[in-house]
Design an enzyme around this catalytic site. Structure first.
Site: not given
Ligand code: SAH
Length: 217
Positions: A67
């Site tokens: 993010s």
């Molecule tokens: N705060 C993290 C955000 C990553 S993007 C960062 O800054 O790195 C959001 C993440 O949510 C992705 O890695 C995606 O694979 C995950 N995601 C999407 N749906 C999900 C679910 N049902 N359960 C767990 N993770 C999920």
């Protein structure tokens, strides 16, 4: 993992990013300090190293993104975390926000649906010697073993607020979740007043990767 060096140049750019976060409304000193302590470039591919301290999102593999720093800081500030609070994070991704949350004193349980990302994030947590419980799984189920939670943070765009997660929130607790069907979501703060009543506040429009069901091996 790109944790070869944290140079003066990185540190300088980090200070500038922190000034930018301040100018955009991040006033919580603990959060700003955590951004200083956790070098964001360690979570990125070498190709993005130069831009690690700009307010941008980057590919982290498995079609996902880390993010924007402002989004991480903004969601974290909305969470109103006090030391020792139990926090459930859905979407570990790179693990950057997990580390920020741990630094400000949260006891973190975090779930990621992509195994590859889960394993990478685990390495990062170990590298920073951060205590957090990371799980490979579907965030829609939450994690009942550690429930109820003082706070729940969803870092992917959910089509609606999952009931399972509301159930795992303490009474008086709050959840920060971007909700929307399409490309854009509204950032919501949901306060659980009791088992039937919630109040909902809205904090602007964001673009997250979608919250999807089931795991990816
Ligand atoms: N705060 C993290 C955000 C990553 S993007 C960062 O800054 O790195 C959001 C993440 O949510 C992705 O890695 C995606 O694979 C995950 N995601 C999407 N749906 C999900 C679910 N049902 N359960 C767990 N993770 C999920």
């Amino acid at each position: 993992m790109n944790h070869l060096k944290d140079t003066f140049k990185h540190k300088g750019k980090r200070k500038m990013l922190i000034e930018e976060l301040k100018s955009k409304g991040i006033s919580n000193k603990n959060i700003l300090d955590a951004f200083d302590e956790i070098p964001r470039h360690y979570f990125l591919d070498l190709a993005f190293e130069e831009q690690a301290y700009t307010n941008m999102a980057f590919q982290i593999g498995s079609g996902q993104t880390i993010s924007h720093p402002l989004t991480v800081a903004f969601q974290t500030q909305l969470l109103e975390i006090e030391k020792g609070m139990k926090v459930l994070e859905i979407g570990t991704g790179s693990g950057f926000q997990t580390c920020i949350l741990a630094k400000i004193g949260a006891k973190i349980v975090s779930i990621e649906r992509h195994r590859e990302l889960h394993l990478k994030a685990k390495k990062m947590i170990e590298f920073f010697n951060i205590q957090a419980k990371l799980f490979f799984g579907d965030g829609y189920a939450g994690n009942t073993a550690y429930a109820p939670y003082d706070r729940i943070l969803v870092t992917c765009g959910a089509p609606e607020v999952p009931n399972t997660l509301i159930k795992q929130l303490k009474i008086g607790g709050l959840m920060i979740i971007p909700v929307g069907e399409g490309e854009e979501q509204k950032m919501l703060k949901i306060i659980k007043k009791n088992n039937e009543e919630y109040s909902i506040l809205e904090y602007g429009t964001f673009k997250f990767v979608p919250m999807l069901e089931r795991t990816v091996k």
